[in-house]
Design a protein around this motif. Structure first.
Motif, PDB file in Angstrom:
ATOM      1  N   PHE A 186       0.850  -1.191   0.000  1.00  0.00           N
ATOM      2  CA  PHE A 186       0.000   0.000   0.000  1.00  0.00           C
ATOM      3  C   PHE A 186       0.882   1.236   0.000  1.00  0.00           C
ATOM      4  CE2 PHE A 186       0.867  -0.326   4.504  1.00  0.00           C
ATOM      5  CZ  PHE A 186       0.840   0.976   4.985  1.00  0.00           C
ATOM      6  N   MET A 187       0.260   2.382  -0.292  1.00  0.00           N
ATOM      7  CA  MET A 187       0.935   3.671  -0.237  1.00  0.00           C
ATOM      8  C   MET A 187       0.009   4.639   0.468  1.00  0.00           C
ATOM      9  SD  MET A 187       2.379   6.113  -3.263  1.00  0.00           S
ATOM     10  CE  MET A 187       4.102   5.714  -3.245  1.00  0.00           C
ATOM     11  N   THR A 188       0.569   5.510   1.311  1.00  0.00           N
ATOM     12  CA  THR A 188      -0.249   6.471   2.028  1.00  0.00           C
ATOM     13  C   THR A 188       0.519   7.766   2.250  1.00  0.00           C
ATOM     14  OG1 THR A 188      -1.686   6.788   3.964  1.00  0.00           O
ATOM     15  CG2 THR A 188       0.428   5.716   4.359  1.00  0.00           C
ATOM     16  N   THR A 189      -0.213   8.816   2.484  1.00  0.00           N
ATOM     17  CA  THR A 189       0.362  10.099   2.850  1.00  0.00           C
ATOM     18  C   THR A 189       0.593  10.103   4.356  1.00  0.00           C
ATOM     19  OG1 THR A 189      -0.894  11.150   1.071  1.00  0.00           O
ATOM     20  CG2 THR A 189       0.011  12.601   2.763  1.00  0.00           C
ATOM     21  N   LEU A 190       1.716  10.675   4.765  1.00  0.00           N
ATOM     22  CA  LEU A 190       2.027  10.751   6.188  1.00  0.00           C
ATOM     23  C   LEU A 190       1.521  12.040   6.795  1.00  0.00           C
ATOM     24  CD1 LEU A 190       5.715   9.475   6.203  1.00  0.00           C
ATOM     25  CD2 LEU A 190       3.665   8.223   6.909  1.00  0.00           C
ATOM     26  N   ALA A 191       1.076  11.944   8.038  1.00  0.00           N
ATOM     27  CA  ALA A 191       0.733  13.118   8.829  1.00  0.00           C
ATOM     28  C   ALA A 191       1.975  13.517   9.634  1.00  0.00           C
ATOM     29  CB  ALA A 191      -0.418  12.787   9.771  1.00  0.00           C
ATOM     30  N   GLU A 192       1.942  14.677  10.241  1.00  0.00           N
ATOM     31  CA  GLU A 192       3.025  15.066  11.136  1.00  0.00           C
ATOM     32  C   GLU A 192       2.973  14.195  12.380  1.00  0.00           C
ATOM     33  OE1 GLU A 192       4.501  18.944  13.674  1.00  0.00           O
ATOM     34  OE2 GLU A 192       3.394  19.260  11.821  1.00  0.00           O
ATOM     35  N   GLY A 193       4.107  13.681  12.786  1.00  0.00           N
ATOM     36  CA  GLY A 193       4.151  12.834  13.975  1.00  0.00           C
ATOM     37  C   GLY A 193       5.411  12.003  14.031  1.00  0.00           C
ATOM     38  N   ASP A 194       5.357  10.936  14.825  1.00  0.00           N
ATOM     39  CA  ASP A 194       6.528  10.097  15.066  1.00  0.00           C
ATOM     40  C   ASP A 194       6.484   8.805  14.262  1.00  0.00           C
ATOM     41  OD1 ASP A 194       7.360  11.952  16.919  1.00  0.00           O
ATOM     42  OD2 ASP A 194       6.675  10.804  18.654  1.00  0.00           O
ATOM     43  N   VAL A 195       7.626   8.470  13.658  1.00  0.00           N
ATOM     44  CA  VAL A 195       7.835   7.160  13.058  1.00  0.00           C
ATOM     45  C   VAL A 195       8.707   6.394  14.048  1.00  0.00           C
ATOM     46  CG1 VAL A 195       8.978   5.898  11.207  1.00  0.00           C
ATOM     47  CG2 VAL A 195       7.643   7.935  10.675  1.00  0.00           C
ATOM     48  N   THR A 196       8.179   5.274  14.541  1.00  0.00           N
ATOM     49  CA  THR A 196       8.907   4.450  15.502  1.00  0.00           C
ATOM     50  C   THR A 196       9.378   3.183  14.803  1.00  0.00           C
ATOM     51  OG1 THR A 196       7.517   5.304  17.286  1.00  0.00           O
ATOM     52  CG2 THR A 196       8.760   3.287  17.740  1.00  0.00           C
ATOM     53  N   ILE A 197      10.677   2.928  14.888  1.00  0.00           N
ATOM     54  CA  ILE A 197      11.283   1.746  14.272  1.00  0.00           C
ATOM     55  C   ILE A 197      11.717   0.823  15.402  1.00  0.00           C
ATOM     56  CG2 ILE A 197      13.175   0.913  12.842  1.00  0.00           C
ATOM     57  CD1 ILE A 197      13.050   3.613  11.354  1.00  0.00           C
ATOM     58  N   LEU A 198      11.180  -0.411  15.380  1.00  0.00           N
ATOM     59  CA  LEU A 198      11.446  -1.380  16.442  1.00  0.00           C
ATOM     60  C   LEU A 198      12.204  -2.578  15.889  1.00  0.00           C
ATOM     61  CD1 LEU A 198       7.812  -1.250  17.778  1.00  0.00           C
ATOM     62  CD2 LEU A 198       9.793  -0.244  18.905  1.00  0.00           C
ATOM     63  N   ASP A 199      13.275  -2.953  16.578  1.00  0.00           N
ATOM     64  CA  ASP A 199      14.035  -4.143  16.211  1.00  0.00           C
ATOM     65  C   ASP A 199      14.550  -4.780  17.494  1.00  0.00           C
ATOM     66  OD1 ASP A 199      15.138  -6.013  14.413  1.00  0.00           O
ATOM     67  OD2 ASP A 199      17.094  -5.044  14.626  1.00  0.00           O
ATOM     68  N   GLY A 200      13.954  -5.903  17.865  1.00  0.00           N
ATOM     69  CA  GLY A 200      14.308  -6.529  19.139  1.00  0.00           C
ATOM     70  C   GLY A 200      14.003  -5.562  20.271  1.00  0.00           C
TER      71      GLY A 200
END
Length: 93
Positions: A44-58
């Motif tokens: 899918f593709m979407t437009t982002l709103a202002e806010g936080d992108v959280t990247i989780l690895d372990g």
């Protein structure tokens, strides 16, 4: 051999690539609400709103503040094209 249970993520701004790697999950602010992406997610593709992108690895968690842009999820992974972004603790890009 790549871990097929990982999601390849790239977060870029017009100035530079802020993050690229294999992770467990990404949580991002879409214009219709927050969404999460794991490996093998439907495209899918979407437009982002202002806010936080959280990247989780372990047990590792990285948080980037984004303002504007798009997220594209496909069979190769997830690409976040942000108009402006910075990792908490860094200067705004």
């Amino acid at each position: 051999m790549a871990d097929t249970d990982k999601l390849h993520v790239s977060l870029v701004t017009p100035e530079r690539e802020l993050f690229a790697g294999e992770v467990d999950q990404v949580v991002a602010p879409g214009v219709e609400g927050e969404f999460g992406v794991l490996a093998h997610h439907a495209p899918f593709m979407t437009t982002l709103a202002e806010g936080d992108v959280t990247i989780l690895d372990g047990t590792t968690k990285r948080v980037f503040q984004v303002r504007g842009g798009f997220a594209d999820v496909n069979e190769d992974g997830m690409t976040i094209l942000a108009e402006h972004a910075n990792e908490y603790g860094e200067n705004v890009q």
